[in-house]
Design a protein around this motif. Structure first.
Motif, PDB file in Angstrom:
ATOM      1  N   ILE A  54       0.829  -1.205   0.000  1.00 56.19           N
ATOM      2  CA  ILE A  54       0.000   0.000   0.000  1.00 56.19           C
ATOM      3  C   ILE A  54       0.868   1.260   0.000  1.00 56.19           C
ATOM      4  O   ILE A  54       0.602   2.212  -0.740  1.00 56.19           O
ATOM      5  CB  ILE A  54      -0.944  -0.004   1.231  1.00 56.19           C
ATOM      6  N   ILE A  55       1.934   1.239   0.801  1.00 56.84           N
ATOM      7  CA  ILE A  55       2.770   2.434   0.892  1.00 56.84           C
ATOM      8  C   ILE A  55       3.476   2.703  -0.429  1.00 56.84           C
ATOM      9  O   ILE A  55       3.534   3.835  -0.912  1.00 56.84           O
ATOM     10  CB  ILE A  55       3.763   2.304   2.062  1.00 56.84           C
ATOM     11  N   SER A  56       3.946   1.638  -1.040  1.00 54.10           N
ATOM     12  CA  SER A  56       4.593   1.798  -2.328  1.00 54.10           C
ATOM     13  C   SER A  56       3.609   2.362  -3.355  1.00 54.10           C
ATOM     14  O   SER A  56       3.945   3.246  -4.150  1.00 54.10           O
ATOM     15  CB  SER A  56       5.135   0.443  -2.783  1.00 54.10           C
ATOM     16  N   LEU A  57       2.359   1.865  -3.319  1.00 50.69           N
ATOM     17  CA  LEU A  57       1.331   2.361  -4.247  1.00 50.69           C
ATOM     18  C   LEU A  57       0.984   3.816  -3.953  1.00 50.69           C
ATOM     19  O   LEU A  57       0.808   4.618  -4.872  1.00 50.69           O
ATOM     20  CB  LEU A  57       0.067   1.494  -4.139  1.00 50.69           C
ATOM     21  N   LEU A  58       0.880   4.146  -2.660  1.00 52.42           N
ATOM     22  CA  LEU A  58       0.547   5.518  -2.272  1.00 52.42           C
ATOM     23  C   LEU A  58       1.584   6.500  -2.802  1.00 52.42           C
ATOM     24  O   LEU A  58       1.245   7.535  -3.384  1.00 52.42           O
ATOM     25  CB  LEU A  58       0.490   5.633  -0.739  1.00 52.42           C
ATOM     26  N   ILE A  59       2.859   6.141  -2.607  1.00 50.27           N
ATOM     27  CA  ILE A  59       3.940   7.020  -3.057  1.00 50.27           C
ATOM     28  C   ILE A  59       3.889   7.168  -4.582  1.00 50.27           C
ATOM     29  O   ILE A  59       4.031   8.264  -5.133  1.00 50.27           O
ATOM     30  CB  ILE A  59       5.311   6.459  -2.594  1.00 50.27           C
ATOM     31  N   LEU A  60       3.634   6.056  -5.254  1.00 47.37           N
ATOM     32  CA  LEU A  60       3.534   6.070  -6.715  1.00 47.37           C
ATOM     33  C   LEU A  60       2.385   6.980  -7.152  1.00 47.37           C
ATOM     34  O   LEU A  60       2.518   7.806  -8.056  1.00 47.37           O
ATOM     35  CB  LEU A  60       3.301   4.641  -7.222  1.00 47.37           C
TER      36      LEU A  60
END
Lengths: 208, 210
Positions: A54-60
């Motif tokens: 989720i965090i990786s997606l949020l940053i993306l």
């Protein structure tokens, strides 16, 4: 770095428990039996995997919709953002575990909600998932999670064998064995972790 | 200023999604969690009173009061269970109740079954978080051989027998965990004393010890 290397590093070279010395608090507390170790390892791996994803997606997502300046300002709220994501997943694990695995949830007790403050998870979110792409973050989480689980099992096997004369709840030595209680009490955890750390360092030193 | 508002909105949005997901999962798991709790109580009841066919709970209304002494509402609490050996609830064979004691590192909850003259039929530790390998051994129910703790040693004990060996009684305590043993024994004793008046148990003459 390739994907496979990203996965493998969490298991040995950058093992969260033995190499990075992260998340030692739950390791000390729940490594009294292998079944506890597997439960804790699985819960942590799930939280690690979900939060990294989720965090990786949020940053993306933010890098797509925000300007350069906007991305810089997002940096200021990254820690509260990560904590919300992590805490949500931990709460999910806690609820699901007490609904479907009541015995496990009882023996792990307070250490399930405490995964929120497990430094492996925030450490990987901050140090890896927020800086790398989705696929790499997933591989990192899997490697770290499995590395954590294996480390827990290694410690728990030792402690359970000596401390209660059992492995996975199966009595090995028969009725006459007098368990070394010290091994399943807190000092036992320190001794076993110290022993493993010593062995790993000795192996490294020999290689050189 | 513009930045602060933007960051607040982003953070609020993230927490909103998280709250929504959590609420959904709470709704899904809640009935299941309650079911598990109930199943555990039922299992413990069956264990302490295996002959009982019907176990209706006896409830008491406990008024919840505010600071001025006005009753706000009444809370229902199960005080004990009546055990009947038939479905028609004619033949009373005993009672069951929960005892709560503070052990070494946790609250210990014990289910206790007694027959109509006040002898313990069996006990079962429902929940505890005592030291693994020491106090946690309290749950052990291996056949009682006389020198090691077992929950089976409580069978047929009456109020006055409930005292651990360290206090001069007959209950063999767990090696290295007297506090746990004492907590369990004394909590059962206290609850039995509390209930003796309410249940139709003939009160025995207490023999004064010298």
């Amino acid at each position: 770095m390739t994907l496979v290397a990203e996965f493998i590093k969490g298991i040995y070279k950058e093992n969260p428990v033995f190499r990075l010395a992260l998340g030692l608090c739950p390791v000390l507390a729940v490594s009294t039996s292998i079944s506890n170790a597997i439960g804790m390892g699985a819960a942590t791996t799930f939280v690690l995997l979900s939060s990294n994803t989720i965090i990786s997606l949020l940053i993306l997502f933010f890098s797509k919709i925000l300007s350069e300046e906007g991305q810089k300002s997002i940096n200021k709220i990254r820690i509260p953002m990560f904590i919300v994501v992590i805490a949500s997943f931990v709460t999910i694990v806690e609820m699901v575990m007490s609904a479907y695995f009541p015995a496990l949830s009882e023996s792990l007790g307070i250490f399930i909600p405490l995964i929120v403050v497990n430094c492996i998870i925030l450490g990987r979110a901050e140090g890896f998932a927020s800086k790398n792409s989705l696929v790499f973050s997933v591989m990192d989480a899997l490697g770290m999670g499995i590395g954590f689980t294996l480390a827990l099992i290694a410690i728990a096997a030792f402690r359970e064998l000596l401390g209660s004369g059992q492995l996975l709840g199966v009595n090995l030595f028969g009725g006459d064995y007098k368990p070394v209680l010290l091994m399943i009490l807190p000092p036992g955890a320190f001794l076993v972790i110290g022993l493993y750390l010593g062995i790993l360092h000795w192996l490294d030193a020999r290689k050189k | 200023m513009h930045n602060v508002i933007r960051l607040s909105i982003i953070l609020a949005f993230i927490t909103l999604i998280a709250a929504f997901v959590l609420a959904e999962i709470y709704n899904i798991t809640k009935p299941r969690i309650e079911e598990q709790k109930l199943a555990k109580t039922q299992e413990a009841l069956k264990y302490v009173l295996p002959d009982a066919q019907s176990l209706p709970p006896v409830k008491k209304k406990i008024p919840v009061k505010d600071g001025k002494g006005n009753t706000l509402y009444e809370r229902e609490e199960i005080v004990y269970y009546k055990a009947y050996s038939d479905q028609q609830e004619q033949n009373l064979i005993g009672y069951a109740f929960k005892a709560y004691g503070t052990g070494y590192s946790s609250n210990i909850e014990t289910m206790v079954g007694i027959d109509t003259i006040g002898r313990i039929t069996h006990i079962r530790i429902i929940s505890q978080k005592e030291t693994p390998g020491l106090g946690a051994l309290a749950e052990n129910s291996e056949p009682f051989k006389g020198k090691k703790w077992s929950t089976q040693q409580f069978i047929n004990k009456q109020i006055d027998d409930l005292k651990v060996d360290k206090d001069g009684g007959t209950i063999v305590s767990i090696t290295g965990a007297t506090i746990t043993s004492r907590a369990i024994t004394n909590s059962i004793k206290a609850k039995m004393q509390e209930l003796t008046g309410e249940l139709d148990i003939p009160i025995q003459e207490t023999v004064e010890e010298d």
